[in-house]
Write an enzyme that holds these catalytic residues in place. Structure first.
Site, PDB file in Angstrom:
ATOM      1  N   LYS A 173       9.897  71.680  45.948  1.00 34.65           N
ATOM      2  CA  LYS A 173       9.435  70.957  47.128  1.00 34.65           C
ATOM      3  C   LYS A 173       8.275  71.719  47.750  1.00 34.65           C
ATOM      4  O   LYS A 173       8.386  72.904  48.072  1.00 34.65           O
ATOM      5  CB  LYS A 173      10.551  70.796  48.156  1.00 34.65           C
ATOM      6  CG  LYS A 173      10.096  69.951  49.339  1.00 34.65           C
ATOM      7  CD  LYS A 173      10.985  70.099  50.542  1.00 34.65           C
ATOM      8  CE  LYS A 173      10.271  69.504  51.752  1.00 34.65           C
ATOM      9  NZ  LYS A 173      10.927  69.845  53.014  1.00 34.65           N
ATOM     10  N   GLY A 234      12.752  69.137  62.579  1.00 37.62           N
ATOM     11  CA  GLY A 234      13.724  69.660  63.534  1.00 37.62           C
ATOM     12  C   GLY A 234      13.775  68.956  64.865  1.00 37.62           C
ATOM     13  O   GLY A 234      14.510  69.378  65.760  1.00 37.62           O
ATOM     14  N   ALA A 260      12.249  65.011  57.275  1.00 30.60           N
ATOM     15  CA  ALA A 260      12.047  65.540  58.628  1.00 30.60           C
ATOM     16  C   ALA A 260      12.181  64.464  59.703  1.00 30.60           C
ATOM     17  O   ALA A 260      11.713  63.342  59.539  1.00 30.60           O
ATOM     18  CB  ALA A 260      10.683  66.230  58.772  1.00 30.60           C
ATOM     19  N   GLY A 261      12.829  64.866  60.781  1.00 33.96           N
ATOM     20  CA  GLY A 261      12.928  64.022  61.965  1.00 33.96           C
ATOM     21  C   GLY A 261      14.235  63.278  62.131  1.00 33.96           C
ATOM     22  O   GLY A 261      14.512  62.736  63.209  1.00 33.96           O
ATOM     23  N   ASN A 282      18.131  68.615  57.323  1.00 34.39           N
ATOM     24  CA  ASN A 282      18.783  69.908  57.491  1.00 34.39           C
ATOM     25  C   ASN A 282      19.366  70.033  58.898  1.00 34.39           C
ATOM     26  O   ASN A 282      20.569  70.080  59.102  1.00 34.39           O
ATOM     27  CB  ASN A 282      17.789  71.029  57.207  1.00 34.39           C
ATOM     28  CG  ASN A 282      18.418  72.420  57.198  1.00 34.39           C
ATOM     29  OD1 ASN A 282      17.781  73.393  56.845  1.00 34.39           O
ATOM     30  ND2 ASN A 282      19.681  72.561  57.580  1.00 34.39           N
ATOM     31  N   THR A 283      18.466  70.059  59.901  1.00 36.43           N
ATOM     32  CA  THR A 283      18.890  70.316  61.272  1.00 36.43           C
ATOM     33  C   THR A 283      19.911  69.311  61.779  1.00 36.43           C
ATOM     34  O   THR A 283      20.839  69.671  62.505  1.00 36.43           O
ATOM     35  CB  THR A 283      17.660  70.325  62.199  1.00 36.43           C
ATOM     36  OG1 THR A 283      16.673  71.218  61.668  1.00 36.43           O
ATOM     37  CG2 THR A 283      18.036  70.778  63.594  1.00 36.43           C
TER      38      THR A 283
END
Length: 330
Positions: A173, A234, A260-261, A282-283
């Site tokens: 990635k 994040g 993301a997001g 992830n977050t």
């Protein structure tokens, strides 16, 4: 005279030259001691598989044990990137968890088959410190080395060269950030890194702006998957521009994954409803009050969004349209 015979195996017609059930099982590349067989409506004892002869027109069912307890996605609803095929359309990260054990438990709950991993220096002052590979086996889960924290193409390429040397990974990635406040990608450096990596035999899945033109340029440069951001990394804001994500999906000939997001399950479902091949997060899981439960929720949301996309949603209308007919009212 031909030695072959026609049989019906697991609901399909098949020809075989096997003279016994055990021979048929071996012909299929299976181990007789690991399957159960029904022969013409009767259970065939495993101890007698070598003795039971096959005849013209026989009907057999051959089964084995698989993981159960939940309905899986249809076998044909898989996605493929750079020759690797996966059933789960959820990719999870390995940062921000309280420890590796919690990370591994969340991964298990998510059902994800790919995890992103950052490449960092070994702690030479404490070489016995626990490592991610002690908790998440790279032989069972696909590691996706990423270039988190890289701000130039040269930094990103160097990082992935080291990752390939460490683990032999070609599927990677790529993200090249423009600046630290927004963590938005620097698309000029990202494009340059993509071209270099592709020329060196890497298969880069590329984090990018939600820009259909940039996405197409990355694909032409050798990206094996396009990964537009839904919102800043994040942030948990959810997908901010559904129009451009949809345009990227429509114009791509490689997988598209929102990266993301995502903040909660409904965000993941929206991304899948737009036709994306998958979601990376992830977050949203790691910073949930109950990461394990959130991981399970994300797995269900990705599946629900995929089913909704495949089913073809109803048309939107400007005015109401009654579900029940008005004719025959009392």
């Amino acid at each position: 005279m031909s030695d072959t015979k026609s049989i019906r195996l697991n609901g399909e017609s098949r020809t075989t030259s096997a003279t016994s059930i055990a021979a048929l099982v071996r012909e299929l590349g299976l181990a007789p001691e690991k399957v159960a067989v029904e022969h013409n409506g009767e259970i065939a004892p495993r101890s007698q598989l070598s003795e039971i002869a096959l005849g013209e027109g026989d009907t057999l069912e051959i089964v084995h044990f698989v993981g159960g307890g939940e309905h899986a996605q249809p076998d044909d609803d898989t996605w493929t990137v750079a020759g690797h095929t996966f059933r789960s359309r959820l990719i999870v990260g390995t940062g921000k968890y309280k420890d590796f054990a919690q990370n591994a438990a969340a991964l298990e709950a998510s059902g994800a088959e790919i995890v992103t991993v950052a490449v960092r220096r070994v702690n030479v002052s404490d070489p016995n410190q626990p490592m991610l590979t002690d908790f998440i086996d790279p032989k069972k889960v696909t590691y996706l080395p990423n270039t988190a924290g890289c701000f130039t193409a040269d930094e990103a390429v160097r990082t992935l060269r080291l990752a390939r040397e460490a683990g032999g990974w070609d599927l990677v990635k790529l993200e090249v950030l423009g600046e630290a406040k927004t963590l938005y990608p620097d698309m000029r450096e990202t494009l340059r890194a993509t071209e270099t990596l592709a020329n060196e035999g890497f298969h880069p899945m590329v984090y990018c702006a939600d820009d259909p033109i940039a996405a197409k340029q990355l694909e032409e440069a050798g990206a094996v998957a396009i990964m537009p951001l839904g919102a800043p990394i994040g942030s948990g804001l959810g997908i901010q521009n559904r129009v451009t994500i949809r345009l990227i999906v429509e114009g791509a000939s490689v997988p598209v994954l929102v990266d993301a997001g995502v903040g909660t399950a409904s965000d993941a479902a929206v991304g899948m409803e737009l036709g994306c091949d998958g979601i990376l997060m992830n977050t949203a899981i790691a910073e949930a009050k109950d990461p394990i439960r959130m991981a399970r929720a994300m797995k269900l949301a990705v599946r629900a969004g995929r089913d909704a996309y495949l089913s073809g949603r109803m048309a939107t209308r400007k005015y109401a349209d009654p579900s029940s007919p008005l004719a025959g009212l009392i």
